[in-house]
Design a protein around this motif. Structure first.
Motif, PDB file in Angstrom:
ATOM      1  N   CYS A   1       0.818  -1.218   0.000  1.00  0.00           N
ATOM      2  CA  CYS A   1       0.000   0.000   0.000  1.00  0.00           C
ATOM      3  C   CYS A   1       0.852   1.268   0.000  1.00  0.00           C
ATOM      4  N   ASP A   2       1.537   1.524   1.096  1.00  0.00           N
ATOM      5  CA  ASP A   2       2.244   2.794   1.253  1.00  0.00           C
ATOM      6  C   ASP A   2       3.559   2.611   1.972  1.00  0.00           C
TER       7      ASP A   2
ATOM      8  N   SER B   1      -3.102   5.163   6.281  1.00  0.00           N
ATOM      9  CA  SER B   1      -2.820   4.254   5.170  1.00  0.00           C
ATOM     10  C   SER B   1      -3.742   3.026   5.237  1.00  0.00           C
TER      11      SER B   1
ATOM     12  N   ALA C   1      -6.673   1.907   2.573  1.00  0.00           N
ATOM     13  CA  ALA C   1      -6.663   0.581   1.924  1.00  0.00           C
ATOM     14  C   ALA C   1      -7.972  -0.160   2.206  1.00  0.00           C
TER      15      ALA C   1
ATOM     16  N   HIS D   1       1.368  -2.976   4.198  1.00  0.00           N
ATOM     17  CA  HIS D   1       0.872  -3.881   3.159  1.00  0.00           C
ATOM     18  C   HIS D   1      -0.094  -4.873   3.790  1.00  0.00           C
TER      19      HIS D   1
ATOM     20  N   TRP E   1      -4.162  -0.151  -7.108  1.00  0.00           N
ATOM     21  CA  TRP E   1      -2.796  -0.074  -6.556  1.00  0.00           C
ATOM     22  C   TRP E   1      -1.820  -0.218  -7.720  1.00  0.00           C
TER      23      TRP E   1
ATOM     24  N   ARG F   1       3.276  -4.414  -7.066  1.00  0.00           N
ATOM     25  CA  ARG F   1       2.493  -4.001  -5.890  1.00  0.00           C
ATOM     26  C   ARG F   1       1.389  -4.980  -5.556  1.00  0.00           C
TER      27      ARG F   1
END
Ligand SMILES: [Zn+2]
Length: 293
Positions: free
Chosen positions: A114-115, A127, A131, A192, A215, A220
């Motif tokens: 994710c980030d 974050s 998500a 994640h 994403w 990713r």
């Protein structure tokens, strides 16, 4: 008695026998690598080096009625894995019965990066919230799609990544940091999640395209079938354990085995991850879509 000795004593009392599983050899991080370390000691040293007595105390004094919920606590991690596994197996049996082929068609192990964020609780929470919203909108596009798993916070050794230990990992970190991973000097957290995707009749290609559109960027989104050489139930058990890792080393590779490098997570970062892992509302890391049993 000094505070650290009191803590050690209380921990020894609460975790009798625990240490016997580990090697008696011990080195400070980033010295000569060891393949085994005293897990609890590493956690304690990292936490106390950063004044995180609260985090360490919670693990050290974990007991019935005052569970610490930390994945770094052997007992709490075992409980977490067991409850996660029970839930996933129940759902699998409910949906697939004994039909192995149906299960294999329906199930995918999915990882989404994710980030990349600083060691900051609010930014991690944001974050995760983002998500979760995205996952919800994907599920709306595919009614009945099941997404069950867990967020994971991985310590990223920016200095090593920048120096090119894994070009593919650097590529992803660059992407997540506006193509500027070179400007970073401190550790980051890779937010994640790992989920077991229950397709429930939806076309995997369409679902995958949707994930990738939400994403974007290479590496990713990873969507895999279950290993054919393992039973579906064994795979579920293994994945549920994998989702609740308690590593002490960085993963310097985009692959799952890159943590075998013996590069210990720095004290400050490990202490931060400990705090995040034993937040009393640790359920914020869980992902269960509605059709979970
Ligand atoms: Zn615990």
């Amino acid at each position: 008695m000094p505070a650290i000795d009191r803590l050690k004593k209380s921990f020894d009392a609460a975790h009798h026998g625990y240490r016997s599983n580990y090697s008696s050899e011990w080195t400070r991080p980033n010295n000569e690598p060891r393949t085994k370390i005293r897990h609890w000691k590493r956690i304690r040293d990292a936490a106390l080096a950063h004044g995180n007595e609260v985090g360490w105390n919670a693990v050290a004094n974990c007991q019935v009625g005052a569970y610490c919920h930390s994945s770094y606590c052997r007992d709490c991690r075992s409980r977490g894995v067991a409850s996660h596994t029970r839930r996933m197996l129940a759902l699998h049996r409910e949906l697939h019965g004994d039909d192995d082929q149906l299960a294999r068609r329906n199930l995918r192990f999915t990882t989404v990066l994710c980030d990349l964020v600083p060691l900051n609780e609010d930014m991690i929470q944001e974050s995760i919230t983002r998500a979760n919203k995205t996952l919800k909108s994907i599920r709306r596009s595919f009614p009945g799609l099941g997404t069950h798993g867990r967020f994971e916070l991985e310590a990223i050794d920016v200095v090593a990544i920048r120096s090119g230990v894994c070009p593919r990992k650097k590529q992803v970190m660059d992407y997540l940091n506006q193509n500027d991973v070179a400007s970073l000097i401190d550790d980051r957290v890779l937010v994640h999640f790992h989920i077991i995707l229950f397709l429930n009749g939806h076309d995997v290609k369409q679902v995958q395209d949707k994930f990738v559109s939400r994403w974007p960027g290479i590496h990713r989104v990873k969507i895999d079938t279950f290993h054919s050489n393992k039973s579906v139930e064994d795979s579920i058990c293994k994945l549920c354990s994998y989702m609740l890792k308690n590593r002490l080393t960085y993963n310097h590779s985009i692959k799952t085995d890159g943590f075998n490098n013996n590069r210990y997570i720095r004290d400050e970062t490990l202490s931060f991850l400990l705090s995040m892992s034993n937040r009393c509302d640790d359920n914020f890391l869980l992902i269960y879509s509605k059709n979970a049993s």
